[in-house]
Design an enzyme around this catalytic site. Structure first.
Site, PDB file in Angstrom:
ATOM      1  N   ASN A   7       0.889  -1.164   0.075  1.00 56.08           N
ATOM      2  CA  ASN A   7       0.025   0.052   0.043  1.00 56.08           C
ATOM      3  C   ASN A   7       0.858   1.196  -0.073  1.00 56.08           C
ATOM      4  O   ASN A   7       1.512   1.538   0.902  1.00 56.08           O
ATOM      5  CB  ASN A   7      -0.893   0.099   1.123  1.00 56.08           C
ATOM      6  CG  ASN A   7      -2.024   0.950   1.333  1.00 56.08           C
ATOM      7  OD1 ASN A   7      -1.913   1.897   0.773  1.00 56.08           O
ATOM      8  ND2 ASN A   7      -3.042   0.786   2.108  1.00 56.08           N
ATOM      9  N   LYS A  14       3.413   1.244   3.172  1.00 52.08           N
ATOM     10  CA  LYS A  14       2.961   0.131   4.163  1.00 52.08           C
ATOM     11  C   LYS A  14       2.683  -1.113   3.494  1.00 52.08           C
ATOM     12  O   LYS A  14       2.771  -1.320   2.186  1.00 52.08           O
ATOM     13  CB  LYS A  14       1.648   0.331   4.621  1.00 52.08           C
ATOM     14  CG  LYS A  14       1.414   1.515   5.500  1.00 52.08           C
ATOM     15  CD  LYS A  14       0.110   1.639   6.237  1.00 52.08           C
ATOM     16  CE  LYS A  14      -1.041   2.407   5.520  1.00 52.08           C
ATOM     17  NZ  LYS A  14      -2.291   2.324   5.983  1.00 52.08           N
ATOM     18  N   ARG A  97      -2.453  -2.095  -3.618  1.00 53.32           N
ATOM     19  CA  ARG A  97      -3.450  -0.864  -3.588  1.00 53.32           C
ATOM     20  C   ARG A  97      -3.021   0.212  -4.750  1.00 53.32           C
ATOM     21  O   ARG A  97      -1.913   0.541  -4.792  1.00 53.32           O
ATOM     22  CB  ARG A  97      -3.587  -0.114  -2.452  1.00 53.32           C
ATOM     23  CG  ARG A  97      -4.418   1.079  -2.494  1.00 53.32           C
ATOM     24  CD  ARG A  97      -4.663   1.841  -1.216  1.00 53.32           C
ATOM     25  NE  ARG A  97      -5.400   2.944  -1.314  1.00 53.32           N
ATOM     26  CZ  ARG A  97      -4.894   4.147  -0.967  1.00 53.32           C
ATOM     27  NH1 ARG A  97      -3.880   4.360  -0.277  1.00 53.32           N
ATOM     28  NH2 ARG A  97      -5.683   5.333  -1.106  1.00 53.32           N
ATOM     29  N   HIS A 185     -11.067   6.144  -1.672  1.00 54.44           N
ATOM     30  CA  HIS A 185     -11.472   5.205  -0.485  1.00 54.44           C
ATOM     31  C   HIS A 185     -12.093   4.171  -0.848  1.00 54.44           C
ATOM     32  O   HIS A 185     -12.961   3.680   0.165  1.00 54.44           O
ATOM     33  CB  HIS A 185     -12.051   6.140   0.785  1.00 54.44           C
ATOM     34  CG  HIS A 185     -10.784   7.280   1.086  1.00 54.44           C
ATOM     35  ND1 HIS A 185     -11.579   8.775   1.396  1.00 54.44           N
ATOM     36  CD2 HIS A 185      -9.767   7.429   1.433  1.00 54.44           C
ATOM     37  CE1 HIS A 185     -10.513   9.353   1.918  1.00 54.44           C
ATOM     38  NE2 HIS A 185      -9.330   8.310   1.791  1.00 54.44           N
ATOM     39  N   HIS A 213     -15.622   8.196   5.788  1.00 57.50           N
ATOM     40  CA  HIS A 213     -13.788   7.731   6.076  1.00 57.50           C
ATOM     41  C   HIS A 213     -13.298   8.996   6.318  1.00 57.50           C
ATOM     42  O   HIS A 213     -13.092   9.853   5.444  1.00 57.50           O
ATOM     43  CB  HIS A 213     -13.526   7.001   4.739  1.00 57.50           C
ATOM     44  CG  HIS A 213     -11.903   6.801   4.771  1.00 57.50           C
ATOM     45  ND1 HIS A 213     -11.438   5.436   4.692  1.00 57.50           N
ATOM     46  CD2 HIS A 213     -10.901   7.664   4.981  1.00 57.50           C
ATOM     47  CE1 HIS A 213     -10.338   5.347   4.795  1.00 57.50           C
ATOM     48  NE2 HIS A 213      -9.711   6.703   4.890  1.00 57.50           N
ATOM     49  N   LEU A 214     -12.723   8.917   7.566  1.00 61.27           N
ATOM     50  CA  LEU A 214     -12.288  10.281   8.147  1.00 61.27           C
ATOM     51  C   LEU A 214     -10.966   9.949   8.857  1.00 61.27           C
ATOM     52  O   LEU A 214     -10.756   9.609   9.885  1.00 61.27           O
ATOM     53  CB  LEU A 214     -13.405  10.893   9.396  1.00 61.27           C
ATOM     54  CG  LEU A 214     -14.524  10.861   9.119  1.00 61.27           C
ATOM     55  CD1 LEU A 214     -15.484  11.532  10.353  1.00 61.27           C
ATOM     56  CD2 LEU A 214     -14.996  11.983   8.059  1.00 61.27           C
ATOM     57  N   GLY A 215     -10.118  10.322   7.733  1.00 59.04           N
ATOM     58  CA  GLY A 215      -8.421  10.078   8.098  1.00 59.04           C
ATOM     59  C   GLY A 215      -7.969  11.429   7.802  1.00 59.04           C
ATOM     60  O   GLY A 215      -8.532  12.524   8.170  1.00 59.04           O
ATOM     61  N   ASN A 216      -6.590  11.454   7.350  1.00 58.53           N
ATOM     62  CA  ASN A 216      -5.968  12.648   6.883  1.00 58.53           C
ATOM     63  C   ASN A 216      -7.056  13.096   5.815  1.00 58.53           C
ATOM     64  O   ASN A 216      -7.010  14.195   5.524  1.00 58.53           O
ATOM     65  CB  ASN A 216      -4.518  12.492   6.304  1.00 58.53           C
ATOM     66  CG  ASN A 216      -3.792  12.314   7.529  1.00 58.53           C
ATOM     67  OD1 ASN A 216      -3.772  13.098   8.561  1.00 58.53           O
ATOM     68  ND2 ASN A 216      -2.784  11.210   7.776  1.00 58.53           N
ATOM     69  N   GLY A 217      -7.224  12.123   4.742  1.00 58.77           N
ATOM     70  CA  GLY A 217      -8.178  12.455   3.770  1.00 58.77           C
ATOM     71  C   GLY A 217      -9.369  11.840   4.095  1.00 58.77           C
ATOM     72  O   GLY A 217      -9.416  11.250   4.865  1.00 58.77           O
ATOM     73  N   ARG A 246      -6.140  19.656   3.460  1.00 55.71           N
ATOM     74  CA  ARG A 246      -6.892  19.865   2.051  1.00 55.71           C
ATOM     75  C   ARG A 246      -8.447  20.717   2.242  1.00 55.71           C
ATOM     76  O   ARG A 246      -8.899  20.282   3.244  1.00 55.71           O
ATOM     77  CB  ARG A 246      -7.336  18.537   1.315  1.00 55.71           C
ATOM     78  CG  ARG A 246      -6.415  17.989   0.880  1.00 55.71           C
ATOM     79  CD  ARG A 246      -6.629  16.379   0.016  1.00 55.71           C
ATOM     80  NE  ARG A 246      -5.901  15.326   0.894  1.00 55.71           N
ATOM     81  CZ  ARG A 246      -6.093  14.139   0.667  1.00 55.71           C
ATOM     82  NH1 ARG A 246      -7.180  13.913  -0.052  1.00 55.71           N
ATOM     83  NH2 ARG A 246      -5.357  13.263   1.008  1.00 55.71           N
ATOM     84  N   GLU A 389      -8.243  -1.656   5.000  1.00 52.83           N
ATOM     85  CA  GLU A 389      -7.953  -1.572   3.683  1.00 52.83           C
ATOM     86  C   GLU A 389      -7.041  -2.626   3.097  1.00 52.83           C
ATOM     87  O   GLU A 389      -7.275  -3.253   2.180  1.00 52.83           O
ATOM     88  CB  GLU A 389      -7.102  -0.295   3.285  1.00 52.83           C
ATOM     89  CG  GLU A 389      -7.365   0.320   2.191  1.00 52.83           C
ATOM     90  CD  GLU A 389      -6.908   1.879   2.135  1.00 52.83           C
ATOM     91  OE1 GLU A 389      -5.803   2.161   2.805  1.00 52.83           O
ATOM     92  OE2 GLU A 389      -7.750   2.654   1.822  1.00 52.83           O
TER      93      GLU A 389
HETATM   94  P1  ADP Z   1      -4.791   8.395   6.438  1.00 53.07           P
HETATM   95  O1  ADP Z   1      -5.768   9.037   5.764  1.00 53.07           O
HETATM   96  O2  ADP Z   1      -3.370   8.712   6.434  1.00 53.07           O
HETATM   97  O3  ADP Z   1      -4.658   6.841   6.502  1.00 53.07           O
HETATM   98  P2  ADP Z   1      -5.576   7.796   9.578  1.00 53.07           P
HETATM   99  O4  ADP Z   1      -6.731   7.223   8.852  1.00 53.07           O
HETATM  100  O5  ADP Z   1      -4.641   7.140  10.093  1.00 53.07           O
HETATM  101  O6  ADP Z   1      -4.839   8.437   8.031  1.00 53.07           O
HETATM  102  O7  ADP Z   1      -5.986   9.097  10.277  1.00 53.07           O
HETATM  103  C1  ADP Z   1      -4.978   9.875  10.654  1.00 53.07           C
HETATM  104  C2  ADP Z   1      -5.588  11.206  11.422  1.00 53.07           C
HETATM  105  O8  ADP Z   1      -6.558  10.376  12.453  1.00 53.07           O
HETATM  106  C3  ADP Z   1      -4.867  12.028  12.212  1.00 53.07           C
HETATM  107  O9  ADP Z   1      -4.155  12.777  11.354  1.00 53.07           O
HETATM  108  C4  ADP Z   1      -5.583  12.275  13.323  1.00 53.07           C
HETATM  109  O10 ADP Z   1      -6.100  13.601  13.037  1.00 53.07           O
HETATM  110  C5  ADP Z   1      -6.718  11.503  13.693  1.00 53.07           C
HETATM  111  N1  ADP Z   1      -6.485  10.809  14.775  1.00 53.07           N
HETATM  112  C6  ADP Z   1      -6.144   9.622  15.168  1.00 53.07           C
HETATM  113  N2  ADP Z   1      -6.397   9.256  16.286  1.00 53.07           N
HETATM  114  C7  ADP Z   1      -7.076  10.323  16.929  1.00 53.07           C
HETATM  115  C8  ADP Z   1      -7.746  10.341  18.096  1.00 53.07           C
HETATM  116  N3  ADP Z   1      -7.700   9.883  19.221  1.00 53.07           N
HETATM  117  N4  ADP Z   1      -8.583  11.607  18.327  1.00 53.07           N
HETATM  118  C9  ADP Z   1      -9.049  12.498  17.073  1.00 53.07           C
HETATM  119  N5  ADP Z   1      -8.225  12.235  16.056  1.00 53.07           N
HETATM  120  C10 ADP Z   1      -7.397  11.056  15.810  1.00 53.07           C
END
Ligand code: ADP
Length: 408
Positions: A7, A14, A97, A185, A213-217, A246, A389
């Site tokens: 990935n 990864k 991926r 995603h 889906h709430l990550g960096n993206g 973003r 993923e």
């Molecule tokens: P990516 O999109 O790079 O795969 P992830 O799904 O790992 O990212 O999400 C990363 C984001 O998750 C971090 O930037 C951080 O903002 C958020 N995050 C991780 N742990 C917590 C937490 N305990 N509380 C709030 N936000 C968190």
């Protein structure tokens, strides 16, 4: 059967190794036998590896190229303290991926020279990612020879969206030129929909699911009968929600204004919208939701504004997706923020009771991965689902391997 998953990100790589029975369909994600990660900053990189038995290896290295780092990472599988395999040739299949399949790919495919050319032909849509992904395939060729490689596309799940959800209301010929809404995603949205159906105990085909889906993206998808019918990301992963760095959707007129009045070129606009906006741009503090929440508690007004915008955009997107579905049975929170932030989930659900979503505050605060956090009386369910993923890619490899290579 041993499945290696690669990935690649623009500044990370990864890799995971799974062991699954060749003749039984995998159900729940097992812990990987071996998990490795490379993070780059400039020409330096840190490599960390752990195995299911708990062995850990961390290294900071200076090597000449990305390829060398990835080879080094993969060789920790058969050499040294986290050795997991007698030989790399024990790997049966490798899944990749691929972030963008353009208009060509929907389903996972076996990697052939033609497939590589088709992937390369859309490289302008995601240059850094696609370069890294094609390189990953080449590295596997060199290290493992003729092992089957499967490409799984992050855009594939959304290829079935109705034409009106795929098409921008720009000039008609944009679509034929490839300027259309692809969505991203998809691997995780598809996995979460299937997992939600399993958790709720109903057939996936009977459910209307909104997956966040709430990550960096960040993106939200509307899933009906197991198919994506709409999503917030579009031509690029820049559309839609406010994200870590973003902007998400902004009035395109702003870009014209910046080009005309600010004399910004495409590189500067790219930098502003992709790297200097979102939580970071508004707060001036960080792109990490943990830092935003902490600063907000210290009374930082810009951090509060950043969170308010994030939540407001998310609520709007959930409403939009529920409208596209004509109702909602399940809301899913997944990825870093979705899995870990009870505050963000609570703030998001605050205004969504009109959709039949009632959050149980105690369940929301608890240890909740792959659990329902709605009240008993809530008309729709709310799940927090761990993003898987890599496991989803491994599952596709298992299926493709059986399909293409005559499972006994
Ligand atoms: P990516 O999109 O790079 O795969 P992830 O799904 O790992 O990212 O999400 C990363 C984001 O998750 C971090 O930037 C951080 O903002 C958020 N995050 C991780 N742990 C917590 C937490 N305990 N509380 C709030 N936000 C968190």
């Amino acid at each position: 059967m041993k499945i290696l998953v690669l990935n690649s990100g623009s500044s990370s790589q990864k890799a995971c190794l799974y062991e699954v029975a060749a003749d039984t369909p995998p159900t729940r994600p097992p812990a990987p036998l071996w998990e490795g990660r490379i993070e780059w900053t400039g020409d330096k990189a840190s490599i960390s590896v752990k195995t299911w038995q708990g062995s850990v290896r961390k290294e900071n290295l200076k090597l000449s190229s990305r390829k060398d780092f990835v080879k080094h990472l993969l060789h920790t599988l058969d050499v040294g303290p986290v050795r997991t395999l007698a030989s790399l040739s024990d790997i049966d299949v490798v899944g990749h991926r691929v972030v963008h399949g353009g208009p060509h790919f929907e389903e996972p495919v076996i990697v052939t020279p033609e497939v590589r050319s088709a992937i390369a032909s859309v490289s302008t849509l995601a240059p850094l990612h696609i370069r890294a992904e094609l390189e990953g395939m080449e590295i596997i060729d060199n290290l493992l020879g003729p092992v089957p490689q499967i490409a799984v596309f992050d855009t594939g799940f959304h290829r079935q969206m109705p034409l009106y959800a795929q098409t921008y209301p720009g000039p008609y010929d944009w679509f034929a030129k490839g300027i259309r809404r692809y969505g991203f995603h998809g691997i995780n949205h598809e996995y979460c929909a299937a997992r939600a159906a399993q958790l709720v105990g109903k057939e996936l085909r009977s459910l209307k699911i909104v997956s966040c889906h709430l990550g960096n993206g960040c993106s939200v998808a509307a899933i009906e009968g197991g198919r994506s019918i709409d999503t917030t990301m579009g031509f690029t992963p820049l559309e839609g929600l406010a994200m870590g760095t973003r902007s998400g959707s902004v009035d395109p007129g702003i870009l014209i204004y910046l080009m005309r009045e600010g004399k910004l070129g495409h590189e500067q606009i790219d930098r502003v919208l992709n790297h200097e906006s979102g939580l970071l741009g508004i707060s001036g503090i960080s792109s990490d939701m943990r830092d935003i929440l902490a600063a907000m508690k210290q009374g930082d007004a810009r951090a509060k504004l950043a969170l308010d915008i994030f939540v407001h955009r998310l609520q709007s997107a959930i409403g939009e997706m529920a409208a596209a579905l004509g109702g909602l049975d399940v809301l899913v929170f997944t990825a870093g923020v979705g899995e870990n932030s009870a505050e963000v989930r609570a703030a998001t659900c605050e205004k969504l009771e009109f959709l039949g979503l009632t959050l149980d505050p105690a369940l929301n605060e608890g240890p909740i991965l792959d659990c329902d956090i709605a009240t008993k009386g809530s008309r729709a369910r709310i799940f927090v689902i761990r993003a898987e993923e890599d496991w989803a890619i491994a599952t596709e490899c298992w299926k493709a391997h059986g399909h293409f290579f005559d499972r006994p």
